[in-house]
Design a protein around this motif. Structure first.
Motif, PDB file in Angstrom:
ATOM      1  N   CYS A   5      10.601  -3.267  -5.402  1.00  0.00           N
ATOM      2  CA  CYS A   5      10.123  -2.116  -4.506  1.00  0.00           C
ATOM      3  C   CYS A   5       8.923  -1.399  -5.345  1.00  0.00           C
ATOM      4  N   GLY A   6       7.940  -0.987  -4.615  1.00  0.00           N
ATOM      5  CA  GLY A   6       6.749  -0.413  -5.126  1.00  0.00           C
ATOM      6  C   GLY A   6       6.534   0.722  -4.367  1.00  0.00           C
ATOM      7  N   HIS A   7       5.596   1.647  -4.643  1.00  0.00           N
ATOM      8  CA  HIS A   7       4.842   2.497  -3.694  1.00  0.00           C
ATOM      9  C   HIS A   7       3.948   1.970  -3.009  1.00  0.00           C
ATOM     10  N   GLU A   8       3.642   2.392  -1.761  1.00  0.00           N
ATOM     11  CA  GLU A   8       2.546   2.096  -0.789  1.00  0.00           C
ATOM     12  C   GLU A   8       1.351   2.850  -1.417  1.00  0.00           C
ATOM     13  N   MET A   9       0.173   2.334  -1.035  1.00  0.00           N
ATOM     14  CA  MET A   9      -1.203   2.834  -1.410  1.00  0.00           C
ATOM     15  C   MET A   9      -1.250   4.326  -0.506  1.00  0.00           C
ATOM     16  N   THR A  10      -1.843   5.202  -1.373  1.00  0.00           N
ATOM     17  CA  THR A  10      -1.951   6.528  -0.726  1.00  0.00           C
ATOM     18  C   THR A  10      -3.065   7.011  -0.041  1.00  0.00           C
ATOM     19  N   VAL A  11      -3.228   6.388   1.196  1.00  0.00           N
ATOM     20  CA  VAL A  11      -4.531   6.699   1.944  1.00  0.00           C
ATOM     21  C   VAL A  11      -4.295   8.030   2.837  1.00  0.00           C
ATOM     22  N   PRO A  12      -5.505   8.870   2.515  1.00  0.00           N
ATOM     23  CA  PRO A  12      -5.512  10.209   2.880  1.00  0.00           C
ATOM     24  C   PRO A  12      -5.059  10.351   4.277  1.00  0.00           C
ATOM     25  N   ASN A  13      -4.194  11.404   4.738  1.00  0.00           N
ATOM     26  CA  ASN A  13      -3.509  11.564   5.833  1.00  0.00           C
ATOM     27  C   ASN A  13      -2.784  10.564   6.596  1.00  0.00           C
ATOM     28  N   SER A  14      -2.318   9.608   5.673  1.00  0.00           N
ATOM     29  CA  SER A  14      -1.320   8.275   6.278  1.00  0.00           C
ATOM     30  C   SER A  14       0.036   9.052   6.623  1.00  0.00           C
ATOM     31  N   LEU A  15       0.916   8.271   7.398  1.00  0.00           N
ATOM     32  CA  LEU A  15       2.174   8.639   7.866  1.00  0.00           C
ATOM     33  C   LEU A  15       2.998   9.158   6.428  1.00  0.00           C
ATOM     34  N   PRO A  16       3.627  10.100   6.430  1.00  0.00           N
ATOM     35  CA  PRO A  16       4.409  10.456   5.413  1.00  0.00           C
ATOM     36  C   PRO A  16       5.832  10.079   5.544  1.00  0.00           C
ATOM     37  N   ARG A  17       6.502   9.889   4.153  1.00  0.00           N
ATOM     38  CA  ARG A  17       7.917   9.504   4.193  1.00  0.00           C
ATOM     39  C   ARG A  17       8.471   8.069   5.014  1.00  0.00           C
ATOM     40  N   CYS A  18       7.674   7.046   4.717  1.00  0.00           N
ATOM     41  CA  CYS A  18       7.678   5.917   5.352  1.00  0.00           C
ATOM     42  C   CYS A  18       8.075   4.744   4.434  1.00  0.00           C
ATOM     43  N   ILE A  19       8.958   4.090   4.741  1.00  0.00           N
ATOM     44  CA  ILE A  19       9.681   2.914   4.020  1.00  0.00           C
ATOM     45  C   ILE A  19       9.076   1.638   4.607  1.00  0.00           C
ATOM     46  N   ARG A  20       8.591   0.666   4.165  1.00  0.00           N
ATOM     47  CA  ARG A  20       8.100  -0.646   4.621  1.00  0.00           C
ATOM     48  C   ARG A  20       8.730  -1.795   4.076  1.00  0.00           C
ATOM     49  N   VAL A  21       8.854  -2.652   4.692  1.00  0.00           N
ATOM     50  CA  VAL A  21       9.278  -3.988   4.036  1.00  0.00           C
ATOM     51  C   VAL A  21       8.445  -5.159   4.626  1.00  0.00           C
ATOM     52  N   LEU A  22       8.330  -6.176   3.555  1.00  0.00           N
ATOM     53  CA  LEU A  22       7.761  -7.460   3.953  1.00  0.00           C
ATOM     54  C   LEU A  22       8.777  -8.737   3.389  1.00  0.00           C
ATOM     55  N   ILE A  23       9.306  -9.211   4.390  1.00  0.00           N
ATOM     56  CA  ILE A  23      10.282 -10.152   4.236  1.00  0.00           C
ATOM     57  C   ILE A  23       9.729 -11.761   4.310  1.00  0.00           C
ATOM     58  N   HIS A  24       9.901 -12.579   3.244  1.00  0.00           N
ATOM     59  CA  HIS A  24       9.389 -13.804   3.197  1.00  0.00           C
ATOM     60  C   HIS A  24      10.517 -14.616   3.822  1.00  0.00           C
ATOM     61  N   TRP A  25      10.284 -15.385   4.629  1.00  0.00           N
ATOM     62  CA  TRP A  25      11.359 -15.889   5.660  1.00  0.00           C
ATOM     63  C   TRP A  25      11.066 -17.449   5.778  1.00  0.00           C
ATOM     64  N   ASN A  26      12.049 -18.474   5.462  1.00  0.00           N
ATOM     65  CA  ASN A  26      11.765 -19.756   5.659  1.00  0.00           C
ATOM     66  C   ASN A  26      12.633 -20.061   6.879  1.00  0.00           C
ATOM     67  N   THR A  27      11.590 -20.503   7.795  1.00  0.00           N
ATOM     68  CA  THR A  27      11.851 -20.810   9.376  1.00  0.00           C
ATOM     69  C   THR A  27      11.053 -21.742   9.860  1.00  0.00           C
ATOM     70  N   ARG A  28      11.778 -21.973  11.265  1.00  0.00           N
ATOM     71  CA  ARG A  28      10.936 -22.904  12.192  1.00  0.00           C
ATOM     72  C   ARG A  28      10.290 -22.093  13.343  1.00  0.00           C
ATOM     73  N   THR A  29      10.415 -20.906  13.427  1.00  0.00           N
ATOM     74  CA  THR A  29      10.157 -19.940  14.292  1.00  0.00           C
ATOM     75  C   THR A  29       8.639 -19.804  14.079  1.00  0.00           C
TER      76      THR A  29
END
Ligand code: ISJ
Length: 163
Positions: A88-112
């Motif tokens: 986990c980490g903090h998102e960069m603080t871009v002025p006027n960006s969306l507050p109280r937001c949780i993001r995820v990037l999943i690294h997935w082994n797939t044939r899709t």
């Protein structure tokens, strides 16, 4: 069965590592709010992509700096990702960006193929990627059935250790 599994083996692509994204907003900085939102986001990504835990290499979560009550990665363990590398980490603080937001990037082994991966943007986070706001229909009861089996004892971050 996902889109890829409906294809004949010879039509399927090679197994490669790809990224699946998610984002969701919460209304308050509490562990219950963060974990409930993160679980819902992860559940929908898993369900929409037919993702198996053993195919997930790692997941990186960020929260905006206004969220720090707990680690959203706990939600992944609550859904059974015990052997997945999480961070986990903090998102960069871009002025006027969306507050109280949780993001995820999943690294997935797939044939899709990359174009067939379903990225999940929920609640206020839908405005981040209007091009990705349509999701396959998932019955609400199905989500609730899975989330009701989540071990509530694991809801809190334990500074003394534990899972
Ligand atoms: C737009 C988003 O917010 C930010 C911008 C991103 C982008 O431009 O691709 C990706 C992640 C975030 O750092 C998002 O989460 O998708």
């Amino acid at each position: 069965m996902n889109l890829d599994e409906q294809r004949l083996p010879e039509e399927r692509g090679p197994m490669v590592c790809r990224g699946a994204r998610g984002a969701v907003t919460v209304t308050e900085n509490t562990d219950e709010a963060i974990l409930a939102a993160a679980r819902e986001m992860l559940f929908l990504i898993i369900r929409a992509n037919d993702m198996k835990p053993e195919d997930v290499a790692s997941a990186y979560f960020t929260t905006t700096t206004d969220l720090n009550a707990t680690y959203p990665a706990l939600a992944a363990r609550q859904l059974g990702w015990y052997d997945v590398a999480l961070l986990c980490g903090h998102e960069m603080t871009v002025p006027n960006s969306l507050p109280r937001c949780i993001r995820v990037l999943i690294h997935w082994n797939t044939r899709t193929q990359a174009k067939d991966i379903v990225h999940v943007y929920l609640r206020g986070a839908r405005q981040l990627r209007p091009d990705r706001k349509s999701l396959p229909e998932i019955p609400r009861e199905e989500i609730e059935e899975v989330l009701k089996n989540v071990d509530l004892a694991q809801l809190k971050f334990d500074p003394q250790g534990g899972r």
